[in-house]
Design an enzyme around this catalytic site. Structure first.
Site, PDB file in Angstrom:
ATOM      1  N   LYS A  95       0.832  -1.220   0.000  1.00 22.91           N
ATOM      2  CA  LYS A  95       0.000   0.000   0.000  1.00 22.91           C
ATOM      3  C   LYS A  95       0.854   1.252   0.000  1.00 22.91           C
ATOM      4  O   LYS A  95       0.612   2.190   0.764  1.00 22.91           O
ATOM      5  CB  LYS A  95      -0.980  -0.005   1.172  1.00 22.91           C
ATOM      6  CG  LYS A  95      -1.914  -1.219   1.176  1.00 22.91           C
ATOM      7  CD  LYS A  95      -2.953  -1.139   2.267  1.00 22.91           C
ATOM      8  CE  LYS A  95      -3.821  -2.378   2.320  1.00 22.91           C
ATOM      9  NZ  LYS A  95      -3.123  -3.610   2.748  1.00 22.91           N
TER      10      LYS A  95
HETATM   11  O1  LIG Z   1      -9.078  -3.109   1.852  1.00 24.74           O
HETATM   12  C1  LIG Z   1      -8.229  -3.895   2.250  1.00 24.74           C
HETATM   13  C2  LIG Z   1      -6.969  -3.956   1.698  1.00 24.74           C
HETATM   14  C3  LIG Z   1      -6.085  -4.889   2.150  1.00 24.74           C
HETATM   15  N1  LIG Z   1      -6.412  -5.755   3.134  1.00 24.74           N
HETATM   16  C4  LIG Z   1      -5.403  -6.759   3.545  1.00 24.74           C
HETATM   17  O2  LIG Z   1      -5.911  -8.056   3.217  1.00 24.74           O
HETATM   18  C5  LIG Z   1      -5.624  -8.978   4.268  1.00 24.74           C
HETATM   19  C6  LIG Z   1      -6.900  -9.452   4.898  1.00 24.74           C
HETATM   20  O3  LIG Z   1      -6.634 -10.379   5.921  1.00 24.74           O
HETATM   21  P1  LIG Z   1      -7.779 -11.290   6.597  1.00 24.74           P
HETATM   22  O4  LIG Z   1      -7.062 -12.000   7.684  1.00 24.74           O
HETATM   23  O5  LIG Z   1      -8.302 -12.222   5.539  1.00 24.74           O
HETATM   24  O6  LIG Z   1      -8.824 -10.365   7.105  1.00 24.74           O
HETATM   25  C7  LIG Z   1      -4.689  -8.226   5.228  1.00 24.74           C
HETATM   26  O7  LIG Z   1      -3.364  -8.449   4.805  1.00 24.74           O
HETATM   27  C8  LIG Z   1      -5.039  -6.774   5.019  1.00 24.74           C
HETATM   28  O8  LIG Z   1      -3.957  -5.917   5.276  1.00 24.74           O
HETATM   29  C9  LIG Z   1      -7.657  -5.691   3.677  1.00 24.74           C
HETATM   30  O9  LIG Z   1      -8.011  -6.471   4.591  1.00 24.74           O
HETATM   31  N2  LIG Z   1      -8.539  -4.761   3.215  1.00 24.74           N
END
Ligand SMILES: O=c1ccn([C@@H]2O[C@H](COP(=O)(O)O)[C@@H](O)[C@H]2O)c(=O)[nH]1
Length: 271
Positions: A95
């Protein structure tokens, strides 16, 4: 190979739209890995090797490595994926967002140091801040559009004129202006299926990275309905914690595989 070519090939060959997120959190590692200096790498290699045939891509989140002073293990992990699972694209979730001269260094870090195939980028600073990534024409540049967190609405839902929301403007800008090399994609959270549908309408078949299924509770059927393309692809549905920490014993990788399999199948049932 161009990121988009590799992604499309993986969608087909694996019959999968699942992206496994690699967010290693040492406090949740199984006991046999606790305290090892290479625990992060070993934990992630276990997950990668157990799930590679079930995914269209992997997404390591850089914060989990940097927080543990483990960027060297991130380098080794991506090298491992390229060597053992060469047809599996790697998205570095970083990001990034900064002025062009600094962005150029972030692009070198992502694509040359870590050898990622794609990176997530914050579009908030505008076109010139994204240009250094776009110049790597065969690498994917995945821009935040409508993020999965509730607070994303604070800015992304602002009316930027004529009823257009900021996230819609981002989608339109990226699709019509920034995507000259065909290497752009967008992040749209599974927690907001109505907005996934809006974005899909604006960007046509552009791939969408969709976090928010699994631990964040996004609905797979609604996500597929809103964001799938006519050929049943177009999406990278990310799940991290729900897969990584499905088990807590020595068989954690097998437990992760089982949840990855169920998640892939749930996605495929809605294609
Ligand atoms: O909008 C967003 C952008 C990035 N993320 C990232 O995705 C994963 C989600 O992890 P989970 O454990 O499946 O919830 C994490 O690395 C976030 O930094 C997001 O969740 N939302």
């Amino acid at each position: 190979m161009h990121f988009m070519t590799a992604l499309r090939a993986a969608w087909q060959s694996r019959n999968s739209l699942l992206c496994v997120g690699l967010d290693p959190y040492p406090a949740r590692f199984p006991a046999h890995l606790q305290g090892r200096p290479d625990a992060i790498l070993e934990f992630c290699k276990g997950i990668v090797d157990a799930t590679a045939d079930l995914v269209c891509c992997f997404k390591p989140q850089i914060a989990y490595f940097a927080a543990q002073r483990a960027e060297d293990q991130l380098e080794d992990l991506i090298a491992h994926i390229h060597e053992r699972h060469p047809d599996t694209p790697v998205i570095l979730d970083a990001k990034r967002g900064d002025i062009g001269s600094t962005a150029a260094q972030y692009a070198i870090e992502a694509f040359e140091r870590f050898r990622a195939d794609a990176i997530t980028v914050n579009p908030y600073m505008g076109r010139d801040s994204v240009e250094p990534y776009l110049e790597y024409a065969d690498k994917g540049v995945i821009l935040l559009c409508r993020t999965s967190n509730p607070g994303g609405s604070d800015l992304q839902f602002l009316d930027v004129g004529g009823g257009e929301r900021l996230y819609e403007r981002v989608a339109r800008l990226v699709a019509n202006d920034w995507n000259a090399s065909g290497n752009c994609a967008l992040v749209v959270g599974a927690t907001f299926p109505n907005e996934i549908a809006r974005v899909r309408h604006i960007v046509g078949d552009m791939p969408l990275l969709v976090p928010g299924i699994g631990a964040q509770g996004g609905d797979i059927a609604e996500t597929m309905q809103a964001g799938g393309t006519a050929d049943g692809t177009g999406l990278m549905l990310n799940s991290s914690r729900a897969i990584l920490f499905a088990g807590s014993g020595e068989d954690y990788a097998q437990a992760a595989r089982q949840v990855a399999l169920e998640t892939r199948d749930a996605i495929n049932a809605n294609r």
